[in-house]
Design an enzyme around this catalytic site. Sequence first.
Site, PDB file in Angstrom:
ATOM      1  N   GLU A  22       7.496 -11.904  76.305  1.00  0.00           N
ATOM      2  CA  GLU A  22       6.655 -10.811  75.835  1.00  0.00           C
ATOM      3  C   GLU A  22       6.991  -9.593  76.672  1.00  0.00           C
ATOM      4  O   GLU A  22       6.603  -9.511  77.843  1.00  0.00           O
ATOM      5  CB  GLU A  22       5.171 -11.184  75.968  1.00  0.00           C
ATOM      6  CG  GLU A  22       4.746 -12.348  75.101  1.00  0.00           C
ATOM      7  CD  GLU A  22       4.875 -12.058  73.620  1.00  0.00           C
ATOM      8  OE1 GLU A  22       4.866 -10.874  73.238  1.00  0.00           O
ATOM      9  OE2 GLU A  22       4.999 -13.008  72.835  1.00  0.00           O
TER      10      GLU A  22
ATOM     11  N   CYS B 116       1.032  -2.778  76.927  1.00  0.00           N
ATOM     12  CA  CYS B 116       2.270  -2.866  76.151  1.00  0.00           C
ATOM     13  C   CYS B 116       2.050  -2.425  74.714  1.00  0.00           C
ATOM     14  O   CYS B 116       2.986  -2.022  74.028  1.00  0.00           O
ATOM     15  CB  CYS B 116       2.839  -4.280  76.200  1.00  0.00           C
ATOM     16  SG  CYS B 116       1.710  -5.559  75.612  1.00  0.00           S
TER      17      CYS B 116
END
Length: 513
Positions: free
Chosen positions: A238, A272
Amino acid sequence: MNDVEDRKILSAYSPATGKKLADIEVTPLEQVESYYRRSREAFDRWSGNMTERIKLLRNLKKVIITDMAEIAKQISGDTGKPLTEAIVADIMPTLDAIDYVIRHGEKEIGRKKVGTPLLLIGKKSYIEYMPRGVVLVISPWNYPFQLAMVPVISALAAGNTVILKPSEVTPIVGKCMEQLFKKAWYPEGVVQVAHGGKELGAAFTKGKPDYIFFTGSVRTGRMIQKQAAEDLIPTTLELGGKDPMIVFADANLERAAKGAAWGAFTNCGQVCMSAERLYVEEGIFDKFLVLLKKEVESLIQGAGSDDDIGSMTFQAQKHIVREQLDEALERGAKIEIGQTLENWSEDMYIKPTIVTGVSHDMKIIQEETFGPLLPVVPFRSEEEAVGLANGTEFGLNASVWSKDIEKARRVASRLVSGAVVINDVIVTVANHGLPFGGAKKSGIGRYHGSAGLRIFCHEKAIVEDRGRRTAEIQWYPYRGKYFLFLNLFKSYFSERRDWVTFIKSYIALILSR
């Protein structure tokens, strides 16, 4: 020299106040092998008992609920984020993930019956989900609780043992998580927490775990993937994002302005999935900018329970924000509101900053910012908006704002992104029934939901026969079978099946065994 000075330590300071919070003992590199040994010894008993795994998840949930206020304080102190964000964005998603696993875990990774083709008459087919073994989780500092606990919980529920290496930037949260598992009575070796920096993470990566789950930067993700490839270790990565937000003229502009302020500046922009690029249709650009600036002006900065935006967490990230802002201003961009370079402070606070007059090749557009810096760019058409939104190497999340739902859906489908939100921001990550992950350089793999449990398992295909017949039609000898099989397959796979020929051919093959 005292005991603390005799050992390697991580000294934790509050980024919001500069106050020293604690010293955390670093895990020595020479202990990496013993961590793996304990994990593998605990695996056999742990992997075979789903009832115990669910029971201990319930224990963990109770401990988190009981200690919630103290956990929030530790998260806030370690990261500089407001207490409200610690509860809403770190603790709540973790509890929701536990609930999801308790409700659906046994079904999602239990044995599943699947259809068996007609040509395999008399057999049954199943899928079993087999835990991988020892899972290494390396987690980040921006949401140090949620982004560590959710993959750890999923891996444990799937029957794996886990080694967690939390970020050295937020070591207090790492120690907090270690204590929570002890309070929940997890057996020795089932979940272990190792404290330290990049060298320790590299040592565990080289220690040959059975699976690696990493959340962090593209640069570190590449290094982990390179090592994993050498050892043929599967991974989920990720990584970063540079998420676009597209506002059409027919959107609810007040809602969109509020959404942009929160989507860009929650957690001081260290998300993010932040709205890091804002594209606004040309006809409403000036009007929308006024609404957005009004929202930003109302925000209160601090780490208290009533504050909106906290401090930056990591000093190196603050330098990246400054570098991007410097480059943009040197090339003609303009600060509409926020942190001017003349007032750049030595502490860890950066004011939420809106920038206009940017070009698409600037760092502020192309590189992940991970801070409270939002470039706003006009667009003329739907086609241009899609092109601009897809115009970076990232593809984690995006949002589309319009009252025309068909248009919003059309645009959402064209965006190269792991997730898209319509008339909202970020929230896909809060739905554990949805997969989470990115496209392009935003990562490899998905987690959350059923995917978030099954990635930590091997899928095992099982075909079962009662064993009553002496042989199968495709076994030796082949003599006289070629034309029978030819007729069988032609009759079966033709657009209109010829059942008479099929049955005759099948019976002839049975008799020829």
